[in-house]
Every structure is written in structure tokens, then in C-alpha cells.
Design an enzyme around this catalytic site. Structure first.
Site, short mmCIF file in Angstrom:
data_model
loop_
_atom_site.label_atom_id
_atom_site.label_comp_id
_atom_site.label_asym_id
_atom_site.label_seq_id
_atom_site.Cartn_x
_atom_site.Cartn_y
_atom_site.Cartn_z
N LYS A 241 5.75 -7.12 -15.47
CA LYS A 241 5.07 -7.02 -16.77
C LYS A 241 4.50 -8.39 -17.19
CE LYS A 241 8.07 -3.19 -18.25
NZ LYS A 241 9.10 -2.76 -19.21
N TYR B 229 3.69 6.07 -19.06
CA TYR B 229 5.00 6.41 -19.62
C TYR B 229 5.13 7.89 -19.94
CZ TYR B 229 6.59 1.61 -19.61
OH TYR B 229 7.01 0.37 -19.20
N ARG C 231 16.42 -0.31 -8.60
CA ARG C 231 17.01 -0.25 -9.94
C ARG C 231 18.28 -1.12 -10.03
NH1 ARG C 231 14.51 2.95 -13.47
NH2 ARG C 231 16.24 3.29 -14.89
N ASN D 286 11.40 -7.02 -20.81
CA ASN D 286 12.41 -6.99 -19.74
C ASN D 286 11.83 -7.25 -18.35
OD1 ASN D 286 11.12 -4.57 -19.50
ND2 ASN D 286 12.93 -3.28 -19.78
N HIS E 80 9.04 -3.16 -14.70
CA HIS E 80 9.28 -1.71 -14.78
C HIS E 80 9.62 -1.25 -13.37
CE1 HIS E 80 8.80 2.57 -15.35
NE2 HIS E 80 8.07 2.56 -14.25
N GLU F 200 4.23 8.18 -10.37
CA GLU F 200 3.76 6.87 -10.83
C GLU F 200 2.90 6.18 -9.77
OE1 GLU F 200 7.41 5.79 -13.93
OE2 GLU F 200 7.24 4.63 -12.08
P1 CMP Z 1 10.84 0.19 -18.81
O1 CMP Z 1 11.88 0.19 -17.76
O2 CMP Z 1 9.45 -0.13 -18.43
O3 CMP Z 1 10.85 1.60 -19.54
C1 CMP Z 1 10.44 1.79 -20.86
C2 CMP Z 1 10.21 0.47 -21.57
O4 CMP Z 1 10.21 0.59 -22.98
C3 CMP Z 1 11.37 -0.44 -21.26
O5 CMP Z 1 11.27 -0.87 -19.95
C4 CMP Z 1 11.24 -1.46 -22.38
O6 CMP Z 1 10.27 -2.45 -22.11
C5 CMP Z 1 10.75 -0.58 -23.53
N1 CMP Z 1 11.83 -0.13 -24.41
C6 CMP Z 1 12.77 0.80 -24.14
N2 CMP Z 1 13.56 1.02 -25.20
C7 CMP Z 1 13.10 0.20 -26.17
C8 CMP Z 1 13.50 -0.04 -27.54
N3 CMP Z 1 14.53 0.59 -28.07
N4 CMP Z 1 12.80 -0.92 -28.28
C9 CMP Z 1 11.75 -1.55 -27.74
N5 CMP Z 1 11.32 -1.37 -26.46
C10 CMP Z 1 11.98 -0.51 -25.69
#
Ligand code: CMP
Length: 201
Positions: free
Chosen positions: A13, A53, A119, A156, A159, A170
């Protein structure tokens, strides 16, 4: 099932790129024994992020539930109350902004159990609680609470597809057939061959 060609999508990301972690992240998947079969860099549009998503019709429910549970575990009240869909709606809006804010790197990794292996190496969604030794646990410190207070996504770094089925959908969205390469990696002989009889001269 022993599908040595199982594939999974990983997206570094915008925060991963800006933190100069491309090499670190790629290294971790690569050295685990996975094979990189596709890679590209671009700035995704917000409509594309939403499409990604929402490929999984259950995504809103599951991400909303996970978020509410994380709040409950910490004794906190979520602004969406106990409605996971409401929580997910806010998350998807923030995600569109986050992922379209700069370049990302999309990759497809191949190998036995690649979805689960990726993962495991990546760690749990929330960096605050993801395990030490994982990418999210080692390289960043964000939390749901901090992200929500600031009205943004949890940053984070990467993805990773959640299941082999999700990975198939995906990958189809992010890559065309001809962008994915079939080739042999020398190390596969060591990882998968029954007899190690090609080593000695
Ligand atoms: P990802 O693994 O890409 O899947 C969904 C993404 O949404 C996740 O990583 C985070 O970047 C974001 N995300 C998931 N839960 C939350 C939350 N409670 N608040 C803000 N961002 C979130």
C-alpha cells in the site's frame, strides 16, 4: 490437496512505498520459498479500490464484525454501535482515499499454500496486535482506535488475499493473463522434489 501453483495477491500500500519498505516486504515472501509470477506499480483510482474490496459480497459484514470485536476486546465502544455494516461503510470510504493516495505495488506470489503462508508472514490486520516477526508487527504501529479517531484507514503496509477463492477473484481484477508468468525456479527442486538426487556431481 497439494497445489504447488496456488496463487495469492499482495499489494504494498502507499504507506509501504513511502516508508521505503518495498525490498523488506518482497524479501520476506521471497525467502519463504514463494515464487513471484507478476508485479506492477501504479496509482489505483478510488473506484478500482472499491471494486477490489467489494469483490467478496461478505466483505462488509466480516470487516465490520472484526472491527467491532477488536473494540470490544479492548473495552471500547465503536461509533457505529453494534452495526457491522455501518462500521464497514466508513472503512471503505477511508480505504478509497488511502489506496488512491499514491503508488502501490501489486504482486502475485505462487507456491504451495501461498495464501496461508503470505497471511502468516504478513500478520493480523491491526498492526498494534499483529505478531512480532510479521511484516505488520515489525514495521508499523497503527491501531483501529487511532485510525478511527483521525477518520482514516488503518495503515498496515500491505493487503493480502484472505482465501484461495478470494485470491482468484482479486488476481483477475488486478492482472491480465499475459501479465502473469509461468516459469521454473531452480529452488523448486529443493522445495518440492521427492528425491534430492540432483545435488551431488
Ligand atoms: P486489508 O488487509 O487491506 O483489508 C481491509 C483494510 O481495511 C485493512 O487492511 C485496513 O487497512 C482497513 N481497515 C480494516 N478495519 C479497519 C478499521 N476498523 N478502521 C480503519 N481501517 C480499517
Amino acid at each position: 490437496m497439494t497445489d504447488k501453483k496456488e496463487r495469492t495477491l499482495v499489494v504494498i500500500k502507499p504507506d509501504g512505498i513511502q516508508r521505503s519498505l518495498i525490498g523488506e516486504i518482497v524479501k520476506r515472501y521471497e525467502r519463504a520459498g514463494l515464487k513471484l509470477v507478476g508485479i506492477k506499480m501504479f496509482v489505483p483510482e478510488s473506484g478500482f479500490v472499491e471494486k477490489h474490496y467489494l469483490l467478496d459480497p461478505g466483505w462488509k459484514e466480516s470487516v465490520g464484525k472484526k472491527t467491532l470485536e477488536a473494540y470490544k476486546d479492548k473495552g471500547l465502544e465503536h461509533p457505529a454501535g453494534d452495526d457491522p455494516i455501518k462500521a464497514a461503510d466508513t472503512i471503505i470510504e477511508a480505504l478509497k482515499k488511502y489506496l488512491s493516495s499514491g503508488p502501490v505495488i501489486a504482486m502475485v506470489w505462487e507456491g504451495i499454500n501461498s495464501v496461508g503462508v503470505v497471511r502468516k508472514i504478513t500478520g493480523g490486520t491491526e498492526p498494534l496486535t499483529s505478531d512480532v516477526g510479521t511484516i505488520r508487527g515489525d514495521y508499523t504501529i497503527d491501531s483501529y482506535k487511532l485510525a478511527d479517531v483521525d477518520g482514516r484507514s488503518v495503515r498496515n503496509l500491505v493487503h493480502a488475499s484472505g482465501s484461495p477463492e478470494e485470491a482468484k477473484n482479486e488476481i483477475k481484477l488486478w492482472f491480465s493473463e499475459k501479465e502473469l508468468l509461468d516459469y521454473r525456479l531452480v529452488q523448486e527442486a529443493i522445495l518440492y522434489d521427492v528425491n534430492l538426487d540432483g545435488i551431488l556431481e
